[in-house]
Design a protein around this motif. Sequence first.
Motif, PDB file in Angstrom:
ATOM      1  N   ASP A 228       0.828  -1.200   0.000  1.00  0.00           N
ATOM      2  CA  ASP A 228       0.000   0.000   0.000  1.00  0.00           C
ATOM      3  C   ASP A 228       0.867   1.258   0.000  1.00  0.00           C
ATOM      4  N   VAL A 229       1.989   1.195   0.726  1.00  0.00           N
ATOM      5  CA  VAL A 229       2.922   2.327   0.735  1.00  0.00           C
ATOM      6  C   VAL A 229       3.487   2.549  -0.661  1.00  0.00           C
ATOM      7  N   LEU A 230       3.833   1.470  -1.337  1.00  0.00           N
ATOM      8  CA  LEU A 230       4.375   1.581  -2.692  1.00  0.00           C
ATOM      9  C   LEU A 230       3.359   2.239  -3.624  1.00  0.00           C
ATOM     10  N   ARG A 231       2.109   1.857  -3.472  1.00  0.00           N
ATOM     11  CA  ARG A 231       1.072   2.443  -4.328  1.00  0.00           C
ATOM     12  C   ARG A 231       0.925   3.944  -4.047  1.00  0.00           C
ATOM     13  N   MET A 232       0.994   4.327  -2.761  1.00  0.00           N
ATOM     14  CA  MET A 232       0.895   5.744  -2.413  1.00  0.00           C
ATOM     15  C   MET A 232       2.044   6.539  -3.027  1.00  0.00           C
ATOM     16  N   CYS A 233       3.211   5.898  -3.116  1.00  0.00           N
ATOM     17  CA  CYS A 233       4.382   6.547  -3.712  1.00  0.00           C
ATOM     18  C   CYS A 233       4.392   6.412  -5.230  1.00  0.00           C
ATOM     19  N   GLN A 234       3.355   5.777  -5.778  1.00  0.00           N
ATOM     20  CA  GLN A 234       3.252   5.546  -7.221  1.00  0.00           C
ATOM     21  C   GLN A 234       4.466   4.793  -7.748  1.00  0.00           C
ATOM     22  N   ILE A 235       4.866   3.769  -6.994  1.00  0.00           N
ATOM     23  CA  ILE A 235       6.013   2.943  -7.352  1.00  0.00           C
ATOM     24  C   ILE A 235       5.516   1.634  -7.954  1.00  0.00           C
ATOM     25  N   ASP A 236       6.174   1.193  -9.018  1.00  0.00           N
ATOM     26  CA  ASP A 236       5.853  -0.097  -9.637  1.00  0.00           C
ATOM     27  C   ASP A 236       6.109  -1.214  -8.628  1.00  0.00           C
ATOM     28  N   LEU A 237       5.090  -2.009  -8.326  1.00  0.00           N
ATOM     29  CA  LEU A 237       5.230  -3.062  -7.315  1.00  0.00           C
ATOM     30  C   LEU A 237       6.294  -4.070  -7.688  1.00  0.00           C
ATOM     31  N   ASP A 238       6.505  -4.310  -8.981  1.00  0.00           N
ATOM     32  CA  ASP A 238       7.500  -5.294  -9.419  1.00  0.00           C
ATOM     33  C   ASP A 238       8.929  -4.790  -9.240  1.00  0.00           C
ATOM     34  N   SER A 239       9.097  -3.500  -9.014  1.00  0.00           N
ATOM     35  CA  SER A 239      10.448  -2.943  -8.909  1.00  0.00           C
ATOM     36  C   SER A 239      11.005  -3.011  -7.494  1.00  0.00           C
ATOM     37  N   ILE A 240      10.157  -3.302  -6.500  1.00  0.00           N
ATOM     38  CA  ILE A 240      10.600  -3.388  -5.105  1.00  0.00           C
ATOM     39  C   ILE A 240      10.484  -4.832  -4.639  1.00  0.00           C
ATOM     40  N   HIS A 241      11.526  -5.324  -4.009  1.00  0.00           N
ATOM     41  CA  HIS A 241      11.582  -6.712  -3.578  1.00  0.00           C
ATOM     42  C   HIS A 241      11.535  -6.757  -2.043  1.00  0.00           C
ATOM     43  N   ILE A 242      10.531  -7.447  -1.518  1.00  0.00           N
ATOM     44  CA  ILE A 242      10.333  -7.541  -0.073  1.00  0.00           C
ATOM     45  C   ILE A 242      11.091  -8.750   0.478  1.00  0.00           C
ATOM     46  N   ILE A 243      11.889  -8.515   1.504  1.00  0.00           N
ATOM     47  CA  ILE A 243      12.646  -9.570   2.182  1.00  0.00           C
ATOM     48  C   ILE A 243      12.131  -9.657   3.622  1.00  0.00           C
ATOM     49  N   ALA A 244      11.832 -10.850   4.070  1.00  0.00           N
ATOM     50  CA  ALA A 244      11.232 -11.040   5.396  1.00  0.00           C
ATOM     51  C   ALA A 244      12.258 -11.514   6.413  1.00  0.00           C
ATOM     52  N   LYS A 245      12.095 -11.038   7.653  1.00  0.00           N
ATOM     53  CA  LYS A 245      12.798 -11.586   8.816  1.00  0.00           C
ATOM     54  C   LYS A 245      11.727 -12.102   9.762  1.00  0.00           C
ATOM     55  N   PHE A 246      11.618 -13.421   9.862  1.00  0.00           N
ATOM     56  CA  PHE A 246      10.599 -14.011  10.727  1.00  0.00           C
ATOM     57  C   PHE A 246      11.102 -14.096  12.165  1.00  0.00           C
ATOM     58  N   PRO A 247      10.234 -13.855  13.160  1.00  0.00           N
ATOM     59  CA  PRO A 247      10.636 -14.036  14.556  1.00  0.00           C
ATOM     60  C   PRO A 247      10.837 -15.520  14.848  1.00  0.00           C
ATOM     61  N   PRO A 248      11.590 -15.862  15.889  1.00  0.00           N
ATOM     62  CA  PRO A 248      11.911 -17.272  16.158  1.00  0.00           C
ATOM     63  C   PRO A 248      10.701 -18.131  16.504  1.00  0.00           C
ATOM     64  N   TYR A 249       9.608 -17.521  16.972  1.00  0.00           N
ATOM     65  CA  TYR A 249       8.436 -18.305  17.395  1.00  0.00           C
ATOM     66  C   TYR A 249       7.405 -18.449  16.277  1.00  0.00           C
ATOM     67  N   ILE A 250       7.734 -18.060  15.053  1.00  0.00           N
ATOM     68  CA  ILE A 250       6.772 -18.094  13.959  1.00  0.00           C
ATOM     69  C   ILE A 250       6.351 -19.529  13.659  1.00  0.00           C
ATOM     70  N   SER A 251       5.080 -19.716  13.338  1.00  0.00           N
ATOM     71  CA  SER A 251       4.575 -21.053  13.035  1.00  0.00           C
ATOM     72  C   SER A 251       4.850 -21.409  11.577  1.00  0.00           C
ATOM     73  N   GLU A 252       4.928 -22.713  11.296  1.00  0.00           N
ATOM     74  CA  GLU A 252       5.169 -23.160   9.929  1.00  0.00           C
ATOM     75  C   GLU A 252       4.025 -22.753   9.009  1.00  0.00           C
ATOM     76  N   ALA A 253       2.806 -22.780   9.521  1.00  0.00           N
ATOM     77  CA  ALA A 253       1.653 -22.411   8.709  1.00  0.00           C
ATOM     78  C   ALA A 253       1.740 -20.951   8.261  1.00  0.00           C
ATOM     79  N   THR A 254       2.178 -20.077   9.166  1.00  0.00           N
ATOM     80  CA  THR A 254       2.316 -18.666   8.820  1.00  0.00           C
ATOM     81  C   THR A 254       3.409 -18.464   7.789  1.00  0.00           C
TER      82      THR A 254
END
Length: 465
Positions: A228-254
């Motif tokens: 949603d932030v990218l859309r507000m900035c009028q940025i092409d969604l394909d041009s930004i790559h999201i990298i996740a850091k999961f917390p240690p207690y995250i479930s496999e399903a999530t």
Amino acid sequence: MSFIAENSFLWQKLAVEMIHSDSVEITLEHLRKGIKIILIRFGLHTEEENQIMLHIANTAIELYCSETTTPCRATIGIACELSGKEPRLKFNRNNGPIKVTLGQKMFLTANRLYEDKNVDMVVYVTNIEENVNQLQAGDRIRIGQIEFKVCKVKGKYVECCVKLIANSDSASSTLLYAYQPLQLNMRTKQWLVSKKDIDECRYAILNNCRFIVIPDIEHHKQFHAIHDVLRMCQIDLDSIHIIAKFPPYISEATVDKTIQSIAGVLTNDNKLIRKCKKYGKAVLFDTNAEENILPRNSILQHVDVFIIRHSDIDDTKDKLRELNHKTLTTRNTTASVYGKPRNIASQCIEYASNHCKANAIILCISNTACEAERLSRRTMPCPILIATYDDNVAHHLLLRKYCFPIMISQEIASKRRLLIKYISIFGRNSGYLKPGNLVITGFGEHIVQGIELRFVPDNFALLLK
């Protein structure tokens, strides 16, 4: 294998964590040493420091690209990690660290009046508002080597006393530093993207950051909030790559539900690394969080990007060359493939590079990104130099092991012979090739695709003039 170039066995990408004191000259030197991604952790600095570092990173990248002697240009990425929800000490860094002693009392507060100030024994803590009401007398809080016992909680203030200092014989173990994280030994409520995160995301994107790292990601809603932030900035969604850091207690399903929507995961967890590769996602490994600079060989082969300290650049490169070279004699060339089945082109390129002992693969075919990504999921014997005029494709491949995207102009994209020469010159200048090397070139013209075996001559650079 003969005629080995300096960087022939550097198959993984190296990312360096930038600090607030880095100058343009220091950052430029890191790029010259082979750093492909500059990481800025917003949670460790003030907003002003973050904006200055982004400017320095962009200036250094421009200077580095201007040093290129061919029509090709290297791809360098900027990754920014949002502050997230982790509570951190925050006081005036310029006044130095705070020294503590056993039994000493200290007040941790959510009162922003103390932000960026040095007041005796009263320290502002970011993101502590939601934790204050959960803390009780007797709870333990750890900051670095120092353990505090909660004595009283009143309003926005937590009164603590120092109960334990590990390695108390070391002077540095009695010091609290600005932006150090707090370990509260409790789960805070689910983190949602705040205005601060939105502001950080916005000015990162507007300063040429193409990789956004979301810490403590617990739900796919956080990923969509960044979109949603990218859309507000009028940025092409394909041009930004999201990298996740999961917390240690995250479930496999999530993880299973979230991982399909991201470009990669920043983790040191072996199980999560294997799951990440199962879904065909990039793996970033933070050596700063580990005592050993590199993981064991069974995990090493799955890592695409290593995040390292300034002082570890040369040492890491040497170790990677050695470890990657050893895999050539022990690897299984018929290992299973993750994701979609290989097509004929990538299968032929892989076969030729393995059995002809190629020093590099040069791709200048029409569907470069697809072929390069397929090959990056295999165990290859050499780096892959990929020509592309699409900046989004270049940054997508920058997260992939083996793949070294090279930006070219669209005018020369169809001139295969000239393109191969330019890429070969770039490979020599970057340390991936040297005279006498054998290279596998993949090409595509109209409906005809194929591969060729070529060698790198010792005088072709002169023909560029």
